[in-house]
Design a protein around this motif. Structure first.
Motif, mmCIF file in Angstrom:
data_model
loop_
_atom_site.group_PDB
_atom_site.id
_atom_site.type_symbol
_atom_site.label_atom_id
_atom_site.label_comp_id
_atom_site.label_asym_id
_atom_site.label_seq_id
_atom_site.Cartn_x
_atom_site.Cartn_y
_atom_site.Cartn_z
ATOM 1 N N GLU A 117 -3.265 -9.667 2.330
ATOM 2 C CA GLU A 117 -2.800 -9.751 0.941
ATOM 3 C C GLU A 117 -3.617 -8.825 0.049
ATOM 4 O O GLU A 117 -3.070 -8.134 -0.829
ATOM 5 C CB GLU A 117 -2.896 -11.196 0.445
ATOM 6 C CG GLU A 117 -1.841 -12.106 1.010
ATOM 7 C CD GLU A 117 -2.045 -13.565 0.610
ATOM 8 O OE1 GLU A 117 -2.982 -13.850 -0.175
ATOM 9 O OE2 GLU A 117 -1.266 -14.402 1.081
ATOM 10 N N GLU A 118 -4.921 -8.798 0.287
ATOM 11 C CA GLU A 118 -5.772 -7.901 -0.497
ATOM 12 C C GLU A 118 -5.407 -6.438 -0.228
ATOM 13 O O GLU A 118 -5.357 -5.619 -1.156
ATOM 14 C CB GLU A 118 -7.238 -8.140 -0.167
ATOM 15 C CG GLU A 118 -7.772 -9.457 -0.665
ATOM 16 C CD GLU A 118 -9.201 -9.730 -0.201
ATOM 17 O OE1 GLU A 118 -9.832 -8.812 0.373
ATOM 18 O OE2 GLU A 118 -9.675 -10.855 -0.418
ATOM 19 N N CYS A 119 -5.144 -6.110 1.036
ATOM 20 C CA CYS A 119 -4.735 -4.744 1.386
ATOM 21 C C CYS A 119 -3.410 -4.395 0.722
ATOM 22 O O CYS A 119 -3.229 -3.274 0.211
ATOM 23 C CB CYS A 119 -4.611 -4.596 2.894
ATOM 24 S SG CYS A 119 -6.175 -4.570 3.756
ATOM 25 N N ARG A 120 -2.473 -5.307 0.728
ATOM 26 C CA ARG A 120 -1.171 -5.086 0.097
ATOM 27 C C ARG A 120 -1.336 -4.832 -1.399
ATOM 28 O O ARG A 120 -0.757 -3.890 -1.962
ATOM 29 C CB ARG A 120 -0.269 -6.299 0.341
ATOM 30 C CG ARG A 120 1.132 -6.135 -0.225
ATOM 31 C CD ARG A 120 1.871 -7.433 -0.237
ATOM 32 N NE ARG A 120 1.147 -8.356 -1.133
ATOM 33 C CZ ARG A 120 1.263 -9.670 -1.106
ATOM 34 N NH1 ARG A 120 2.057 -10.248 -0.218
ATOM 35 N NH2 ARG A 120 0.592 -10.428 -1.949
ATOM 36 N N ASP A 121 -2.155 -5.670 -2.007
ATOM 37 C CA ASP A 121 -2.390 -5.510 -3.441
ATOM 38 C C ASP A 121 -3.056 -4.168 -3.744
ATOM 39 O O ASP A 121 -2.700 -3.473 -4.712
ATOM 40 C CB ASP A 121 -3.250 -6.656 -3.976
ATOM 41 C CG ASP A 121 -2.529 -7.997 -3.919
ATOM 42 O OD1 ASP A 121 -1.282 -7.993 -3.792
ATOM 43 O OD2 ASP A 121 -3.211 -9.041 -3.973
ATOM 44 N N LEU B 144 -2.841 -1.450 -1.917
ATOM 45 C CA LEU B 144 -1.849 -0.397 -1.710
ATOM 46 C C LEU B 144 -0.898 -0.287 -2.897
ATOM 47 O O LEU B 144 -0.528 0.819 -3.323
ATOM 48 C CB LEU B 144 -1.058 -0.652 -0.430
ATOM 49 C CG LEU B 144 -1.730 -0.265 0.876
ATOM 50 C CD1 LEU B 144 -0.896 -0.760 2.065
ATOM 51 C CD2 LEU B 144 -1.906 1.227 0.961
ATOM 52 N N ARG B 145 -0.498 -1.397 -3.458
ATOM 53 C CA ARG B 145 0.391 -1.391 -4.630
ATOM 54 C C ARG B 145 -0.302 -0.703 -5.812
ATOM 55 O O ARG B 145 0.300 0.084 -6.532
ATOM 56 C CB ARG B 145 0.798 -2.813 -5.005
ATOM 57 C CG ARG B 145 1.865 -3.374 -4.130
ATOM 58 C CD ARG B 145 2.280 -4.738 -4.606
ATOM 59 N NE ARG B 145 3.263 -5.301 -3.688
ATOM 60 C CZ ARG B 145 3.597 -6.574 -3.647
ATOM 61 N NH1 ARG B 145 3.018 -7.427 -4.481
ATOM 62 N NH2 ARG B 145 4.486 -7.005 -2.798
ATOM 63 N N ARG B 146 -1.569 -1.041 -5.999
ATOM 64 C CA ARG B 146 -2.325 -0.429 -7.103
ATOM 65 C C ARG B 146 -2.439 1.086 -6.916
ATOM 66 O O ARG B 146 -2.285 1.857 -7.870
ATOM 67 C CB ARG B 146 -3.713 -1.049 -7.196
ATOM 68 C CG ARG B 146 -3.712 -2.345 -7.938
ATOM 69 C CD ARG B 146 -5.135 -2.845 -8.151
ATOM 70 N NE ARG B 146 -5.132 -4.232 -7.679
ATOM 71 C CZ ARG B 146 -6.038 -4.795 -6.922
ATOM 72 N NH1 ARG B 146 -7.085 -4.131 -6.548
ATOM 73 N NH2 ARG B 146 -5.907 -6.056 -6.559
ATOM 74 N N SER B 147 -2.716 1.487 -5.663
ATOM 75 C CA SER B 147 -2.876 2.917 -5.424
ATOM 76 C C SER B 147 -1.538 3.660 -5.578
ATOM 77 O O SER B 147 -1.501 4.783 -6.043
ATOM 78 C CB SER B 147 -3.485 3.169 -4.069
ATOM 79 O OG SER B 147 -2.601 2.815 -3.050
#
Length: 106
Positions: A91-95, A97-100
């Motif tokens: 979930e942290e990785c997904r978040d 990636l969304r931010r980037s």
């Protein structure tokens, strides 16, 4: 009658052979019945030993099965914790990636 000599034994056999067939039939029934009872008792004892052995084997199996189940439960609990941690990290990785992606699109 336990300390018979050969002459007394022959007299007893002669006397038994002089009896009629009814007594021979009764004697054979007694002998066969005694043998039958001995065989039945033998098999009953064997059956009881088999039942005892089966109970011991079953208790040993159940003990080992309980041990395996408890070990599997402990391993399952560790896997649940691992999956939970992996889900949080994903979930942290997904978040992230969304931010980037948002930064790159702007």
């Amino acid at each position: 009658m336990t300390n018979m000599n050969a002459i007394e034994l022959m007299k007893a056999v002669d006397h038994a052979s002089a009896m009629n067939d009814r007594w021979l039939f009764i004697a054979s029934l007694v002998v066969i019945g005694s043998f039958g009872m001995w065989v039945m008792r033998y098999f009953v004892k064997q059956h009881e030993r088999l039942i005892t052995d089966h109970k011991q084997s079953r208790e040993c199996y159940q003990t080992s099965l309980r041990k395996v189940v408890s070990e599997q439960s402990a391993a399952n609990a560790k896997l649940v914790v691992c999956l939970d941690n992996n889900s949080k990290i994903l979930e942290e990785c997904r978040d992230e990636l969304r931010r980037s992606r948002r930064k790159n699109t702007k």
